[in-house]
Design a protein around this motif. Sequence first.
Motif, PDB file in Angstrom:
ATOM      1  N   LEU A 715      64.126  36.804  68.384  1.00 46.37           N
ATOM      2  CA  LEU A 715      64.247  38.262  68.342  1.00 46.37           C
ATOM      3  C   LEU A 715      65.542  38.710  69.013  1.00 46.37           C
ATOM      4  O   LEU A 715      66.199  39.675  68.564  1.00 46.37           O
ATOM      5  N   ALA A 716      65.950  38.004  70.066  1.00 42.24           N
ATOM      6  CA  ALA A 716      67.201  38.350  70.741  1.00 42.24           C
ATOM      7  C   ALA A 716      68.391  38.181  69.804  1.00 42.24           C
ATOM      8  O   ALA A 716      69.293  39.031  69.755  1.00 42.24           O
ATOM      9  N   LEU A 717      68.407  37.085  69.016  1.00 43.27           N
ATOM     10  CA  LEU A 717      69.492  36.885  68.057  1.00 43.27           C
ATOM     11  C   LEU A 717      69.495  37.982  67.003  1.00 43.27           C
ATOM     12  O   LEU A 717      70.556  38.466  66.583  1.00 43.27           O
ATOM     13  N   GLN A 718      68.284  38.388  66.568  1.00 39.83           N
ATOM     14  CA  GLN A 718      68.182  39.428  65.544  1.00 39.83           C
ATOM     15  C   GLN A 718      68.710  40.759  66.071  1.00 39.83           C
ATOM     16  O   GLN A 718      69.431  41.479  65.359  1.00 39.83           O
ATOM     17  N   VAL A 719      68.393  41.100  67.329  1.00 40.59           N
ATOM     18  CA  VAL A 719      68.848  42.367  67.905  1.00 40.59           C
ATOM     19  C   VAL A 719      70.347  42.313  68.206  1.00 40.59           C
ATOM     20  O   VAL A 719      71.070  43.305  68.041  1.00 40.59           O
ATOM     21  N   GLU A 720      70.852  41.155  68.638  1.00 42.85           N
ATOM     22  CA  GLU A 720      72.291  41.021  68.890  1.00 42.85           C
ATOM     23  C   GLU A 720      73.097  41.255  67.617  1.00 42.85           C
ATOM     24  O   GLU A 720      74.218  41.778  67.663  1.00 42.85           O
ATOM     25  N   SER A 721      72.526  40.842  66.450  1.00 41.30           N
ATOM     26  CA  SER A 721      73.248  41.057  65.190  1.00 41.30           C
ATOM     27  C   SER A 721      73.381  42.534  64.851  1.00 41.30           C
ATOM     28  O   SER A 721      74.159  42.897  63.979  1.00 41.30           O
ATOM     29  N   LEU A 722      72.629  43.381  65.558  1.00 36.72           N
ATOM     30  CA  LEU A 722      72.711  44.826  65.353  1.00 36.72           C
ATOM     31  C   LEU A 722      73.618  45.484  66.379  1.00 36.72           C
ATOM     32  O   LEU A 722      73.461  46.663  66.709  1.00 36.72           O
ATOM     33  N   ASN A 723      74.575  44.697  66.896  1.00 32.06           N
ATOM     34  CA  ASN A 723      75.586  45.221  67.826  1.00 32.06           C
ATOM     35  C   ASN A 723      74.961  45.704  69.134  1.00 32.06           C
ATOM     36  O   ASN A 723      75.220  46.807  69.608  1.00 32.06           O
ATOM     37  N   ALA A 724      74.092  44.850  69.709  1.00 32.62           N
ATOM     38  CA  ALA A 724      73.437  45.191  70.973  1.00 32.62           C
ATOM     39  C   ALA A 724      73.679  44.088  71.986  1.00 32.62           C
ATOM     40  O   ALA A 724      73.807  42.902  71.643  1.00 32.62           O
ATOM     41  N   ASP A 725      73.761  44.483  73.256  1.00 31.90           N
ATOM     42  CA  ASP A 725      73.861  43.546  74.374  1.00 31.90           C
ATOM     43  C   ASP A 725      72.436  43.243  74.824  1.00 31.90           C
ATOM     44  O   ASP A 725      71.714  44.144  75.266  1.00 31.90           O
ATOM     45  N   VAL A 726      72.003  41.967  74.742  1.00 26.97           N
ATOM     46  CA  VAL A 726      70.589  41.626  74.880  1.00 26.97           C
ATOM     47  C   VAL A 726      70.371  40.719  76.098  1.00 26.97           C
ATOM     48  O   VAL A 726      71.179  39.826  76.373  1.00 26.97           O
ATOM     49  N   ARG A 727      69.269  40.984  76.813  1.00 22.42           N
ATOM     50  CA  ARG A 727      68.749  40.088  77.855  1.00 22.42           C
ATOM     51  C   ARG A 727      67.288  39.777  77.514  1.00 22.42           C
ATOM     52  O   ARG A 727      66.595  40.600  76.918  1.00 22.42           O
ATOM     53  N   VAL A 728      66.839  38.574  77.933  1.00 20.28           N
ATOM     54  CA  VAL A 728      65.493  38.124  77.590  1.00 20.28           C
ATOM     55  C   VAL A 728      64.717  37.818  78.870  1.00 20.28           C
ATOM     56  O   VAL A 728      65.251  37.166  79.784  1.00 20.28           O
ATOM     57  N   ALA A 729      63.468  38.273  78.945  1.00 17.83           N
ATOM     58  CA  ALA A 729      62.544  37.952  80.040  1.00 17.83           C
ATOM     59  C   ALA A 729      61.276  37.366  79.424  1.00 17.83           C
ATOM     60  O   ALA A 729      60.821  37.801  78.368  1.00 17.83           O
ATOM     61  N   TYR A 730      60.723  36.344  80.105  1.00 18.50           N
ATOM     62  CA  TYR A 730      59.562  35.629  79.547  1.00 18.50           C
ATOM     63  C   TYR A 730      58.257  35.977  80.251  1.00 18.50           C
ATOM     64  O   TYR A 730      57.254  35.286  80.082  1.00 18.50           O
ATOM     65  N   SER A 731      58.237  37.017  81.036  1.00 24.49           N
ATOM     66  CA  SER A 731      57.005  37.502  81.664  1.00 24.49           C
ATOM     67  C   SER A 731      57.205  38.947  82.073  1.00 24.49           C
ATOM     68  O   SER A 731      58.341  39.452  82.112  1.00 24.49           O
ATOM     69  N   GLY A 732      56.092  39.611  82.384  1.00 21.84           N
ATOM     70  CA  GLY A 732      56.180  41.009  82.789  1.00 21.84           C
ATOM     71  C   GLY A 732      56.941  41.184  84.087  1.00 21.84           C
ATOM     72  O   GLY A 732      57.753  42.109  84.230  1.00 21.84           O
ATOM     73  N   LEU A 733      56.708  40.305  85.062  1.00 23.89           N
ATOM     74  CA  LEU A 733      57.391  40.418  86.353  1.00 23.89           C
ATOM     75  C   LEU A 733      58.898  40.219  86.186  1.00 23.89           C
ATOM     76  O   LEU A 733      59.710  40.940  86.780  1.00 23.89           O
TER      77      LEU A 733
END
Length: 821
Positions: A715-733
């Motif tokens: 999903l991060a790669l998909q959003v980056e292709s829409l000209n967005a700066d993306v960060r990923v977190a793998y839990s709520g905290l």
Amino acid sequence: MIKLYHGFFGLERQAAPQMRAFESFFVRLMKRTRSAIGLSVAMGALFAAIGVLVRVALVGYGTVKVPYVTFFPFIAFAAVFGGWPSGIAATLFSAFALHGFFVPLVGSSDWINLAFFLGSNVLTVGIVELLYRAQIRAIKAVAARKALEWSAARDQLLSRTAMRLLQGHDPSIVVGEMCRDIIGFVGCDVFFNFLFDEQSERQYLNACGGLSEQEVSAMRALDCARAACSRLTEFGGDAGRNPNPLNCPQDQLLQSFGVNCCYCRPLLEQGRILGTLTFADRKQAKFEPAAMEVMDAAGNLISLAISRLRMETALRQSEERFSSFMSHLSGNAWIKDEQGRFIFANEALSKIAGKSLDQILGRTDEELFGAEAAALYAKNDRLALEDAVGLTTREYLVDHSGARRHFLVSKFPIITGYDDETYVGGIAIDDTQRVQAEERLQEATARLKEADRRKDEFLAMLAHELRNPLAPLRAGLDVLRRTGRQGPGVEKIQGIMERQVEHLVRLVDDLLEVSRISRGVIELKYERLDLNNVVSNAAEACRQLIEARKLEFRLALPAEPLWIEADPVRIAQVVSNLLNNAAKYTDPGGRIELGVERRGCEAVMTVADTGIGIPADMLTHVFDLFAQIDRTIGRAQGGLGIGLALVRDLVRLHGGEVTAESKGEGQGSRFLVRLPLAAEVAEEKTARQDTAVMADAPRRRALIVDDMRDVADSLALQVESLNADVRVAYSGLEGLELLAEFKPEVVFLDIGMPGMDGFETARRMRRHPQGRDVVLVALTGWGENETRRSVEAAGFDRHLIKPAETDDLRRALELADHALI
């Protein structure tokens, strides 16, 4: 003598059977002579006479050296059989007979011998009497000991029997085991027990022992119920305690079995016949009283046991019926104690609560359903306890799925006879469908009332709108009639009349348009057209009205054409209606902005103004037919409240969507119209949409929170292709930490994460200063209405179903730029 011998040496039970008659004779003789003085003296005289006869037979009639020798044994026998009176009498009669008939008293020696004879016999009588009384005491002691042993053995037997009766559950087995112990203890060999069946009014064989299979079959076939019960009933009192050899209804049958005696007693419970218990023996002529006492005690125990077993059976059957009734009851049923703890609940309540019965029993309403509902339940419980007939009311419950359920509830007090506590029972019938139907009916009624109100307002507004153009038309006709259509003001009057006629035509056209759309008979003339041209022409046509209202107007069109398949007249009508609406509700000096842009495969037209705004409660009704936001005289700008309804219907007919936004009254409004681009244009421009167009848009910061790494990374790669700066977190905290550090504008948040789920993460983000204005997008695999409501309640701005389409992600990113003017 035999009795005396065996009594003295404790060998009475070992005597031969043929000697029993002699023993009985001598015992009766001793009891009889010792009980009367006369008989005792006569017994002494008899033994004295026997002594005389023996002397005559042995030594003849005359003197001997030992004149008293033949009398000593008989005097002793007289003392034994007749007691001391008999012994003294025998001594005196012997001395009189001896000296009167055989040996005269002539010298001192004779008197000395007589004195010796009298003294020695008196001593012998005394010794015999002492021995007799000692033996009597010994016999009584032995009898008392044996009686005590018998009583102890009997009590032990009855105690063991009682324990067996208390533990048993089968009447046949219980009675059979007990009676086998009884017949072994009392020394009989047959028993049988009949129980009375109240339904058939006859007895049936419950248990028996000591009978062959043929005898048992004959006993089962014997129909003695009525006779036996009638006879036993007639006994009454102690009559049933007496042994009754072969005098029962089954006498002939028992006699054929070789029975000599039987003891038959009724089994009673508070005067009600439960059956009969019979003990019989093939050897004895009758039973001893002690044996019958044991049989009576056994009968009493069996009566208690049968009563207990029948009560237990009735109770078990009652519980089974109650349990079956409750398990098939569609409504909820329960019983609570005075502390509000559940002591009973049926399966229906368990299903509604989403908990097992073990999790419900012993807990309170507050522990199961929350404090708010528990307060209502407790109040109704108290009211039910205060009224002897209980309470019928309505309550609600939030079930395990979170749905609110409505119930018609009957609560009532339960008072038992075995404790002092009062319980609260209740039955609840699910009334949710009826309540929801009532709510829908109320909503429909409210809608009808609202529609009726709008109809009345529409008619009033229609009359007003018709009067406005009719007034100048009437005045113009009057001027033309009076002036003869000549003079300097005729052209001006004609111009006014023409404009008012055009206004009337537009009103009628709008009404006809609404009618045609509602009936589905409107015909659209589709053609390939550039939306920019249609918007530009429509804006130019409305510019005069906008300038007349002294409003600032801004038009922003893209350089590239936006090709759509549409009816140009209808699209121009949409633009005109939106601009006219903005102009009517914006004060002089305000601003109107009209813009068009490409967003993915859609062309988006935006009409924004700085006018009176839209109240929050009107946002969902602004496109309804005849709806008008402000009907005050100061805001009366004309119109029937159908312009926006036409916009909505025309946009939908073109496959598009129109929405309204406003921050509230006095904050302006914003209308967005989305129309699909022509199919071939969308195909040709797909690559450029994802690169060049997005490259021109501002680069947004997006945070993705998902516990599944592959899903999050893709999903991060998909959003980056829409000209967005993306960060990923793998839990709520981790997502909360990146919220403060990365300061994202949009957060894509998975709902079903372990530990802290998406709902809780969203609530915490909204409480964080950085997350108050951030766009929260929920990602989930569930699309039901309930999930959508939960997402909205948690503070999300949009709900996307996995896997999300690129256009949906693009729209979510664009939400960060949609601030109202």
